[in-house]
Design a protein around this motif. Sequence first.
Motif, PDB file in Angstrom:
ATOM      1  N   LYS A  54     124.200  12.529   8.946  1.00  0.00           N
ATOM      2  CA  LYS A  54     124.226  13.125  10.292  1.00  0.00           C
ATOM      3  C   LYS A  54     122.844  13.033  10.937  1.00  0.00           C
ATOM      4  O   LYS A  54     122.723  12.694  12.114  1.00  0.00           O
ATOM      5  CB  LYS A  54     124.683  14.580  10.197  1.00  0.00           C
ATOM      6  N   GLN A  55     121.807  13.319  10.164  1.00  0.00           N
ATOM      7  CA  GLN A  55     120.434  13.237  10.664  1.00  0.00           C
ATOM      8  C   GLN A  55     120.105  11.821  11.115  1.00  0.00           C
ATOM      9  O   GLN A  55     119.531  11.613  12.176  1.00  0.00           O
ATOM     10  CB  GLN A  55     119.453  13.685   9.567  1.00  0.00           C
ATOM     11  N   GLU A  56     120.499  10.836  10.321  1.00  0.00           N
ATOM     12  CA  GLU A  56     120.245   9.435  10.658  1.00  0.00           C
ATOM     13  C   GLU A  56     120.973   9.047  11.946  1.00  0.00           C
ATOM     14  O   GLU A  56     120.393   8.390  12.818  1.00  0.00           O
ATOM     15  CB  GLU A  56     120.703   8.545   9.507  1.00  0.00           C
ATOM     16  N   ASN A  57     122.216   9.476  12.085  1.00  0.00           N
ATOM     17  CA  ASN A  57     122.969   9.178  13.304  1.00  0.00           C
ATOM     18  C   ASN A  57     122.334   9.819  14.526  1.00  0.00           C
ATOM     19  O   ASN A  57     122.268   9.207  15.597  1.00  0.00           O
ATOM     20  CB  ASN A  57     124.424   9.631  13.171  1.00  0.00           C
ATOM     21  N   LEU A  58     121.855  11.043  14.380  1.00  0.00           N
ATOM     22  CA  LEU A  58     121.206  11.717  15.500  1.00  0.00           C
ATOM     23  C   LEU A  58     119.905  11.017  15.892  1.00  0.00           C
ATOM     24  O   LEU A  58     119.594  10.888  17.083  1.00  0.00           O
ATOM     25  CB  LEU A  58     120.951  13.187  15.162  1.00  0.00           C
ATOM     26  N   GLU A  59     119.144  10.552  14.901  1.00  0.00           N
ATOM     27  CA  GLU A  59     117.903   9.837  15.194  1.00  0.00           C
ATOM     28  C   GLU A  59     118.198   8.526  15.929  1.00  0.00           C
ATOM     29  O   GLU A  59     117.492   8.164  16.875  1.00  0.00           O
ATOM     30  CB  GLU A  59     117.128   9.576  13.907  1.00  0.00           C
ATOM     31  N   LYS A  60     119.246   7.814  15.524  1.00  0.00           N
ATOM     32  CA  LYS A  60     119.640   6.590  16.211  1.00  0.00           C
ATOM     33  C   LYS A  60     120.048   6.888  17.646  1.00  0.00           C
ATOM     34  O   LYS A  60     119.703   6.148  18.578  1.00  0.00           O
ATOM     35  CB  LYS A  60     120.791   5.901  15.476  1.00  0.00           C
ATOM     36  N   LEU A  61     120.797   7.963  17.833  1.00  0.00           N
ATOM     37  CA  LEU A  61     121.250   8.342  19.166  1.00  0.00           C
ATOM     38  C   LEU A  61     120.062   8.675  20.064  1.00  0.00           C
ATOM     39  O   LEU A  61     120.025   8.261  21.230  1.00  0.00           O
ATOM     40  CB  LEU A  61     122.208   9.525  19.076  1.00  0.00           C
ATOM     41  N   VAL A  62     119.090   9.397  19.544  1.00  0.00           N
ATOM     42  CA  VAL A  62     117.898   9.728  20.332  1.00  0.00           C
ATOM     43  C   VAL A  62     117.179   8.442  20.749  1.00  0.00           C
ATOM     44  O   VAL A  62     116.772   8.293  21.897  1.00  0.00           O
ATOM     45  CB  VAL A  62     116.946  10.664  19.548  1.00  0.00           C
ATOM     46  N   GLY A  63     117.041   7.503  19.822  1.00  0.00           N
ATOM     47  CA  GLY A  63     116.395   6.231  20.152  1.00  0.00           C
ATOM     48  C   GLY A  63     117.160   5.469  21.221  1.00  0.00           C
ATOM     49  O   GLY A  63     116.577   4.942  22.171  1.00  0.00           O
ATOM     50  N   GLN A  64     118.476   5.424  21.082  1.00  0.00           N
ATOM     51  CA  GLN A  64     119.306   4.714  22.051  1.00  0.00           C
ATOM     52  C   GLN A  64     119.200   5.367  23.425  1.00  0.00           C
ATOM     53  O   GLN A  64     119.042   4.675  24.444  1.00  0.00           O
ATOM     54  CB  GLN A  64     120.767   4.729  21.595  1.00  0.00           C
ATOM     55  N   LEU A  65     119.255   6.678  23.476  1.00  0.00           N
ATOM     56  CA  LEU A  65     119.163   7.373  24.756  1.00  0.00           C
ATOM     57  C   LEU A  65     117.787   7.206  25.388  1.00  0.00           C
ATOM     58  O   LEU A  65     117.677   7.093  26.615  1.00  0.00           O
ATOM     59  CB  LEU A  65     119.508   8.851  24.577  1.00  0.00           C
ATOM     60  N   THR A  66     116.755   7.166  24.568  1.00  0.00           N
ATOM     61  CA  THR A  66     115.405   6.939  25.091  1.00  0.00           C
ATOM     62  C   THR A  66     115.315   5.574  25.747  1.00  0.00           C
ATOM     63  O   THR A  66     114.768   5.433  26.850  1.00  0.00           O
ATOM     64  CB  THR A  66     114.368   7.064  23.957  1.00  0.00           C
ATOM     65  N   VAL A  67     115.867   4.554  25.102  1.00  0.00           N
ATOM     66  CA  VAL A  67     115.860   3.202  25.673  1.00  0.00           C
ATOM     67  C   VAL A  67     116.649   3.184  26.971  1.00  0.00           C
ATOM     68  O   VAL A  67     116.217   2.595  27.975  1.00  0.00           O
ATOM     69  CB  VAL A  67     116.441   2.182  24.655  1.00  0.00           C
TER      70      VAL A  67
END
Length: 86
Positions: A54-67
């Motif tokens: 879950k933590q890994e998915n949230l980190e990916k989502l934050v990166g995607q949203l930042t981009v």
Amino acid sequence: MLREEQTVNEIAAKYELSPVMVSRWKAEFLERSSMVFEKGSSEVDKIRKEYEAKQENLEKLVGQLTVEVDWERCLSPPEICRNIGN
């Protein structure tokens, strides 16, 4: 409570809980506490892996949203795009 420095009734009164509930929690803890220290406890490992995924998915989502936010800013007037990252 485990060291029995206070009675169940004192602890229950302090935290505004039912003494019966506090006694149940204590009994359940004492019954299951050894599970925490067992090597390779499958339930603990399962929960840890779920948390890490879950933590890994949230980190990916934050990166995607930042981009995506940065991309949207670049579609705005040039002075805004130049200020990305500042």
